[in-house]
Every structure is written in C-alpha cells, then in structure tokens.
Write a protein that holds these residues in place. Structure first.
Motif, mmCIF file in Angstrom:
data_model
loop_
_atom_site.group_PDB
_atom_site.id
_atom_site.type_symbol
_atom_site.label_atom_id
_atom_site.label_comp_id
_atom_site.label_asym_id
_atom_site.label_seq_id
_atom_site.Cartn_x
_atom_site.Cartn_y
_atom_site.Cartn_z
ATOM 1 N N ARG A 3 -15.987 15.437 -26.198
ATOM 2 C CA ARG A 3 -16.190 16.140 -24.701
ATOM 3 C C ARG A 3 -16.211 15.293 -23.824
ATOM 4 N NH1 ARG A 3 -19.780 19.602 -27.671
ATOM 5 N NH2 ARG A 3 -18.890 21.764 -28.114
ATOM 6 N N GLN A 4 -16.912 13.990 -23.862
ATOM 7 C CA GLN A 4 -16.993 13.236 -22.843
ATOM 8 C C GLN A 4 -15.552 12.236 -22.849
ATOM 9 O OE1 GLN A 4 -19.508 13.203 -20.668
ATOM 10 N NE2 GLN A 4 -20.344 14.766 -22.253
ATOM 11 N N LEU A 5 -14.921 12.062 -23.768
ATOM 12 C CA LEU A 5 -13.639 11.629 -23.572
ATOM 13 C C LEU A 5 -12.749 12.554 -22.809
ATOM 14 C CD1 LEU A 5 -12.897 10.262 -27.217
ATOM 15 C CD2 LEU A 5 -13.437 9.173 -25.432
ATOM 16 N N ALA A 6 -12.924 13.745 -23.199
ATOM 17 C CA ALA A 6 -11.856 14.670 -22.288
ATOM 18 C C ALA A 6 -12.034 14.643 -21.054
ATOM 19 C CB ALA A 6 -11.933 16.126 -22.959
ATOM 20 N N ARG A 7 -13.299 14.324 -20.608
ATOM 21 C CA ARG A 7 -13.667 14.065 -19.175
ATOM 22 C C ARG A 7 -13.404 12.752 -18.548
ATOM 23 N NH1 ARG A 7 -18.005 17.374 -21.252
ATOM 24 N NH2 ARG A 7 -17.992 19.299 -20.514
ATOM 25 N N GLY A 8 -12.714 12.054 -19.383
ATOM 26 C CA GLY A 8 -11.960 10.784 -18.500
ATOM 27 C C GLY A 8 -12.995 9.625 -18.778
ATOM 28 N N LEU A 9 -14.223 9.659 -19.387
ATOM 29 C CA LEU A 9 -15.192 8.565 -19.587
ATOM 30 C C LEU A 9 -14.909 7.493 -20.539
ATOM 31 C CD1 LEU A 9 -18.653 10.528 -19.361
ATOM 32 C CD2 LEU A 9 -17.171 9.688 -17.354
ATOM 33 N N GLY A 10 -15.001 6.232 -20.066
ATOM 34 C CA GLY A 10 -15.069 5.128 -20.901
ATOM 35 C C GLY A 10 -16.122 4.967 -21.832
ATOM 36 N N ASN A 11 -16.102 4.168 -22.785
ATOM 37 C CA ASN A 11 -17.116 3.820 -23.895
ATOM 38 C C ASN A 11 -18.635 3.760 -23.207
ATOM 39 O OD1 ASN A 11 -15.170 4.268 -25.877
ATOM 40 N ND2 ASN A 11 -15.116 2.183 -26.306
ATOM 41 N N ARG A 12 -18.586 2.955 -22.120
ATOM 42 C CA ARG A 12 -19.676 2.513 -21.534
ATOM 43 C C ARG A 12 -20.281 3.728 -20.869
ATOM 44 N NH1 ARG A 12 -19.639 -2.856 -17.842
ATOM 45 N NH2 ARG A 12 -19.024 -3.569 -19.947
ATOM 46 N N ASP A 13 -19.390 4.444 -20.304
ATOM 47 C CA ASP A 13 -20.282 5.552 -19.324
ATOM 48 C C ASP A 13 -20.570 6.651 -20.351
ATOM 49 O OD1 ASP A 13 -19.620 4.454 -17.041
ATOM 50 O OD2 ASP A 13 -17.502 5.285 -16.761
ATOM 51 N N ILE A 14 -19.897 6.842 -21.524
ATOM 52 C CA ILE A 14 -20.278 7.718 -22.369
ATOM 53 C C ILE A 14 -21.568 7.359 -23.156
ATOM 54 C CG2 ILE A 14 -19.864 8.692 -24.732
ATOM 55 C CD1 ILE A 14 -16.894 8.360 -23.995
ATOM 56 N N ALA A 15 -21.815 5.968 -23.305
ATOM 57 C CA ALA A 15 -23.155 5.495 -23.885
ATOM 58 C C ALA A 15 -24.058 5.756 -22.926
ATOM 59 C CB ALA A 15 -22.855 3.813 -23.960
ATOM 60 N N GLY A 16 -23.813 5.793 -21.661
ATOM 61 C CA GLY A 16 -25.089 5.699 -20.884
ATOM 62 C C GLY A 16 -25.221 7.647 -20.635
ATOM 63 N N VAL A 17 -24.428 8.258 -20.595
ATOM 64 C CA VAL A 17 -24.551 9.761 -20.643
ATOM 65 C C VAL A 17 -25.209 10.318 -21.894
ATOM 66 C CG1 VAL A 17 -23.415 11.907 -20.924
ATOM 67 C CG2 VAL A 17 -22.726 10.350 -19.089
ATOM 68 N N LEU A 18 -24.968 9.858 -23.059
ATOM 69 C CA LEU A 18 -25.656 10.182 -24.184
ATOM 70 C C LEU A 18 -26.901 9.446 -24.726
ATOM 71 C CD1 LEU A 18 -22.451 11.085 -26.412
ATOM 72 C CD2 LEU A 18 -23.667 12.523 -24.995
ATOM 73 N N GLY A 19 -26.992 8.327 -23.926
ATOM 74 C CA GLY A 19 -28.432 7.505 -24.636
ATOM 75 C C GLY A 19 -28.094 6.814 -25.949
ATOM 76 N N ILE A 20 -26.992 6.400 -26.014
ATOM 77 C CA ILE A 20 -26.729 5.447 -27.236
ATOM 78 C C ILE A 20 -26.083 4.144 -26.871
ATOM 79 C CG2 ILE A 20 -26.615 7.506 -28.609
ATOM 80 C CD1 ILE A 20 -23.576 7.504 -28.394
ATOM 81 N N SER A 21 -26.028 3.205 -27.885
ATOM 82 C CA SER A 21 -25.118 1.990 -27.608
ATOM 83 C C SER A 21 -23.707 2.249 -27.450
ATOM 84 C CB SER A 21 -25.446 0.874 -28.443
ATOM 85 O OG SER A 21 -24.899 1.309 -29.686
ATOM 86 N N GLU A 22 -23.018 1.278 -26.809
ATOM 87 C CA GLU A 22 -21.700 1.145 -26.653
ATOM 88 C C GLU A 22 -20.950 0.944 -27.954
ATOM 89 O OE1 GLU A 22 -18.141 -0.962 -23.999
ATOM 90 O OE2 GLU A 22 -20.340 -1.478 -23.533
ATOM 91 N N ASN A 23 -21.541 0.257 -28.887
ATOM 92 C CA ASN A 23 -21.048 0.059 -30.089
ATOM 93 C C ASN A 23 -21.174 1.189 -30.909
ATOM 94 O OD1 ASN A 23 -19.992 -2.602 -30.218
ATOM 95 N ND2 ASN A 23 -22.095 -3.351 -30.600
ATOM 96 N N THR A 24 -22.279 1.995 -30.903
ATOM 97 C CA THR A 24 -22.166 3.313 -31.381
ATOM 98 C C THR A 24 -21.182 4.387 -30.950
ATOM 99 O OG1 THR A 24 -24.521 3.003 -31.722
ATOM 100 C CG2 THR A 24 -23.611 5.318 -32.105
#
Length: 228
Positions: A174-195
């Motif tokens: 869902r976050q990918l579909a909103r145009g977020l990159g890996n780093r931004d998704i990590a921030g939104v979901l509270g997980i690491s960028e590698n995850t």
C-alpha cells in the motif's frame, strides 16, 4: 603501517540506442561521474541481450524504439539473462502504449530524452537504490491509467486466488502504491530500511512481478488503494 580503504565499486552501465552519436554523448556525460562506468553498448534490443549476458551490468540505459528489436521487446530477455540488472528506458517516445508496455515488461524507469544531462546520472543511482522513475510528463498518463483501473473492479480472479501476502507485506504494498521510497516506508511503518527491501523482494516474488511499478499497478487493480 598504513591502511588503505577499498574504493567504492562503480555502477556498471550498458547504453543501448540505435543512434551512435547519442550513445557517445551519454558516455561522455557519464564519464564525468566518479561512481558510474559505461562498460558496453549496443545498437538495438537484439544486440543488447547478448551484451548484457556477457557483461552483467548494474543498469541498462535503453531506448524504446529501435530497428530489429525494440527495447520493450528486449526487456524480458534482459531480465532472464541478468535478473539483478536494472532497466531504465531513455526515449523520445511519449506514446502511452510504449510506457505501459515498458512497465509490463519489467522496466524500472521511463525517462524522456529531454531530461537534463545531469539528471541521467541521478536516475541511474536511483534505480540502483530500488526506486522506480517516470518522467513527470509521462507520470500523468500513468496516474490516469491507475485511476481508470481503480474505478473498474478487479479483473483477474486468478490473481486474487494466488499466493497470499502477509499483513506486513500488504502494508508495504500500500505504501509503494502511494509513491513512497524504501526509507519513507520504513519511517511510516517503524521498521528498518533493510526490512522494507526484504518485504518488497518477497512481494515481487510472490506475485511474480518484475518491478515496483508493476506492484503499484497490481495494488490499484486489486483495489488495495483508491486513486481519485
């Protein structure tokens, strides 16, 4: 005793275009970048596959419309011989069929040739970093198609019956579909960028997709997100 640090590996690029002067121009532009090296070239999609198989570059910069075999047609074979190679279409075509065809074929980006020269290097770095890139003028066509797909219902029951994504993978999609990159998704979901990267890889494998852009199209088609 003095220690020396290992030099950072350059991003290895193959340039595919039927105009030799344009290929030379790209090589000249990219030769000024310390972290990018043009390691090969080809004049059409047919030759591109052989060159990529031999050199296994990090990125292929490829035109869409070329004699003998188009860039879109070559995408599938490029992915087959070099699955980890990123494909960045660099073209003068503003035809929406070329855009959608490139995305369906697994291209990681679609840039128009009028992009500033300095932006080409940044785009190469971006796709290596996992981003999907679309020229702003073409993005409007893509968003319009996404909106049309969203208004229609799911069209492929077989897909819905396919491998199920985990709740976390669904959130990442869902976050990918909103145009977020890996780093931004990590921030939104509270997980690491590698995850996040691992989740994206699992999503693509489960859904048998080739790129983040295809994953976005899937999310919209299956009404996981709504676009106005």
């Amino acid at each position: 005793m003095t220690s020396t640090s290992e030099p950072t590996a350059s991003i290895r690029v193959v340039v595919v275009d039927d105009h030799s002067l344009y290929r030379r121009g790209l090589q000249m532009v990219l030769s000024t970048e310390d972290d990018i090296e043009v390691v090969g070239e080809a004049e059409d999609g047919a030759a591109a596959v052989a060159v990529v198989e031999e050199l296994l570059p990090d990125v292929v910069l490829m035109d869409v419309r070329m004699p003998r075999r188009s860039g879109v047609d070559a995408c599938g074979d490029v992915r087959a011989v070099a699955p980890s190679t990123k494909i960045l279409m660099l073209t003068s075509s503003e035809d929406e069929d070329d855009l959608f065809g490139a995305i369906r074929a697994g291209a990681n980006g679609y840039l128009l040739k009028d992009v500033p020269a300095e932006d080409v290097a940044e785009s190469i770095r971006a796709v290596v970093g996992g981003q999907s890139l679309i020229s702003p003028r073409m993005a409007g066509l893509l968003l319009g198609e996404f909106a049309a797909i969203s208004r229609r219902g799911p069209e492929r029951a077989a897909v819905a019956e396919g491998p199920r994504l985990s709740p976390r993978e669904m959130e990442v999609l869902r976050q990918l579909a909103r145009g977020l990159g890996n780093r931004d998704i990590a921030g939104v979901l509270g997980i690491s960028e590698n995850t996040v990267k691992n989740h994206v890889r699992n999503i693509l494998e489960k859904l048998q997709l080739h790129s983040r852009m295809e994953a976005v199209m899937y999310a919209v088609r299956e009404k996981l997100v709504e676009l106005s």
